[in-house]
Design an enzyme around this catalytic site. Structure first.
Site, mmCIF file in Angstrom:
data_model
loop_
_atom_site.group_PDB
_atom_site.id
_atom_site.type_symbol
_atom_site.label_atom_id
_atom_site.label_comp_id
_atom_site.label_asym_id
_atom_site.label_seq_id
_atom_site.Cartn_x
_atom_site.Cartn_y
_atom_site.Cartn_z
ATOM 1 C CG ASP A 108 -63.169 -14.852 59.229
ATOM 2 O OD1 ASP A 108 -63.262 -13.729 59.801
ATOM 3 O OD2 ASP A 108 -62.130 -14.902 58.507
ATOM 4 C CG HIS A 261 -59.037 -12.535 62.299
ATOM 5 N ND1 HIS A 261 -59.579 -13.817 62.157
ATOM 6 C CD2 HIS A 261 -59.696 -11.814 61.657
ATOM 7 C CE1 HIS A 261 -60.690 -13.727 61.474
ATOM 8 N NE2 HIS A 261 -60.742 -12.635 60.923
#
Length: 315
Positions: A108, A261
């Site tokens: 992120d 992810h």
């Protein structure tokens, strides 16, 4: 394994069950809607350091509750440097399939100087099939590297940007997708990070790359792509991945410093909605102690800089 803790407000049995050998554990026996004692928060942090991703099931949280839970691990970021938050909740980012999919491997917000230290995702709308989130252990990936490649990676720095090399060209997008991309890149960021990051709490080394890493410092784009693809192939080895199939009322907490992810787009366009809340992070540091540096873009409106090795904040 089961650990029993005595917190100031309650005596809590913390049940930790591994999901895979290399990443992921499920925690039972906690009511996340209530403030957690300092010992409990510290135990969750210790489990996160070891397992990299933690799954909590049967959670009874709204947006405020998710923010309250995440805040126990440090100061929150705003939802995103460029993408709008949930209305009335400036720290909550809607991860909504109707507004695009995040089906690329990434950590992120690595295009800013201090990406979040941890991220939380909470299931809001779950498709009847598919829609899993994959989370990869970047420390295990580093350990998997052959020694000569590991030494090579130790020397590298990469430029991360939100204006990255999209797989879908601009001219092939519909108007809605084009507008989403324009919002995402409305402020352009470029930051140089070490390819091998040292985790400030554990000292582990992990590959700090992913989809926002676009170029190796000192190399051409073509040369960079070959090296990044090679290193990325170790991150995404099946043995290093937790594949989590969402159910209602779940929350996943993962260490953004040492994981990547990917949201699997395998649910036939059905509604899928998660809400994300992230905790402010420190500035990454490479193996020689040199910190990351900003090339373009000021993200101070998005996140404060956490102190290295910042300790959890009790409930």
């Amino acid at each position: 394994m089961t650990v029993t803790l005595s917190a100031p407000s309650t005596s809590t049995a913390l049940d930790i069950q591994k999901v895979t050998a290399r990443i992921g554990a499920q925690i039972s026996g906690l009511d996340l809607s209530q403030p957690l004692g300092a010992d409990t928060v510290a135990a969750i942090r210790a489990a996160l350091n070891e397992q990299k991703a933690l799954v909590f099931t049967g959670v009874d949280l709204d947006d405020e509750g998710q923010q309250r839970f995440a805040r126990q691990f440090g100061e929150l970021t705003t939802a995103h440097p460029t993408v709008p938050a949930v209305e009335g909740a400036p720290n909550v980012l809607p991860v909504d399939s109707e507004k695009g999919v995040a089906n690329h491997w990434h950590t992120d917000v690595t295009f800013v100087l201090n990406p979040p230290q941890v991220s939380t995702l909470r299931s809001i709308v779950v498709p009847p099939y598919g829609g899993e989130t994959l989370i990869a252990n970047a420390a295990a990936a580093y350990r998997d590297l052959p020694e000569p490649l590991r030494h090579f990676a130790d020397t590298l720095w990469a430029v991360h940007t939100n204006d990255y090399d999209y797989a879908v060209p601009q001219e092939s997008l519909d108007e809605e997708a084009r507008q989403r991309r324009e919002v995402f890149t409305s402020i352009k960021y470029q930051t140089a990070h070490p390819v091998v990051r040292v985790h400030p709490l554990t000292g582990e080394r992990g590959l700090f790359i992913g989809g926002f890493a676009q170029r190796i410092v000192g190399l051409s784009v073509g040369e960079s792509r070959k090296i990044l693809d090679l290193l990325q192939s170790y991150v995404t080895r099946p043995e290093n991945i937790l594949r989590w199939r969402w159910s209602p009322n779940q929350l996943v907490l993962f260490d953004n410093r040492i994981t990547q992810h990917y949201a699997v787009d395998n649910y036939d366009g059905l509604p899928r909605r998660l809400n994300r809340v992230t905790v402010a992070g420190d500035i990454p540091v490479g193996i020689e102690g040199k910190p990351s540096y900003s090339i373009k873009g000021d993200a101070s409106h998005y996140s404060s800089v956490a102190e290295l090795g910042a300790t959890p904040v009790a409930g």
